[in-house]
Enzyme design. Sequence first.
Site, mmCIF file in Angstrom:
data_model
loop_
_atom_site.group_PDB
_atom_site.id
_atom_site.type_symbol
_atom_site.label_atom_id
_atom_site.label_comp_id
_atom_site.label_asym_id
_atom_site.label_seq_id
_atom_site.Cartn_x
_atom_site.Cartn_y
_atom_site.Cartn_z
ATOM 1 N N CYS A 181 0.866 -1.184 0.000
ATOM 2 C CA CYS A 181 0.000 0.000 0.000
ATOM 3 C C CYS A 181 0.898 1.228 0.000
ATOM 4 C CB CYS A 181 -0.955 -0.026 1.194
ATOM 5 S SG CYS A 181 -0.102 -0.053 2.789
ATOM 6 N N THR A 182 0.364 2.400 0.347
ATOM 7 C CA THR A 182 1.131 3.642 0.226
ATOM 8 C C THR A 182 2.316 3.705 1.183
ATOM 9 O OG1 THR A 182 -1.002 4.684 -0.177
ATOM 10 C CG2 THR A 182 0.887 6.156 0.093
#
Length: 300
Positions: A181-182
Amino acid sequence: MGDESVWYVTAFYRFFELSADTLPAEKSALLDYMNSHGVRGLVILAPEGINGTVAGSADAIQHFKTHITNRFAADIHFKDSISEKPPFRRTTVDLREEIVGLKRPDLVPEAPENSHLSPAEWHAMLESDQPKLLIDTRNRYETQVGKFRGAIDPDLGTFSDWQTYLRETQLPKDVPVMIYCTGGIRCEKAILEMHEQGFEKVYQLRDGILGYLAEYPEGYYDGECYVFDDRVTVGPDLKPTGNYGTCPGCGLTAGITESCIICDTKYFVCEGCQPKRPNVCSKPCLDQFQRHGPRRRVTA
Ligand SMILES: [Zn+2]
Ligand SMILES: [Zn+2]
């Protein structure tokens, strides 16, 4: 202090137990600290830990990191990037049920280490020809501006759709899975959900895309990385690109530029909203348009 026009941005999280009755006091102490030290941004506190992205001068961010590690936990990972414009307008500390919204406050990582791969290990695994599945755990408004080459996009509307996706997917459960994810926080919960649903071997990218790009700007990540502040996206060099904005129609990522028929401001609109709404940049301009029609300037 260095160049005043550059904002230093850092994203961080850490799972640990915070007793619910101390949260209001922690919140006001942190808010006071941020306000008096020129730190803007959003920090979330919950009984399961802390999560935030903040911005300020180089000095302010350096002090903030020391303050946070002294106050909460020594082994917090900070993911740094920069911005030429202030990426946040306000300073906010929010108390919530979870520091990341899976709607599973009962799912909390028990140890800081759970099959994390460093950016170098992640890069090497992508390079190897061993069988694996690569899955993006972010939402569609994020994956549409960039993702790892070959990644499966579950097309999530929100992170809480992750459970449903796993339940319905036909993916094999005995093939190693790599998730990212980020900044790493969503995978901390996504991996627990995957274990619950019988996936045998799951790896998560430590520090997420932001951590990977810091070491491999020309690696396997294609496109831009959506970030949760006014920069909207950053490029492989972790600097804002200005290629995307927030759609005034739906609030999601937008890549089409238009000029507002009321105030002439250049703004971004998404593909879905562009054909359906008048060319106006904001709510006030939309109101103006609805009351008086196009080409009537706001004079104030
Ligand atoms: Zn839109
Ligand atoms: Zn306008």
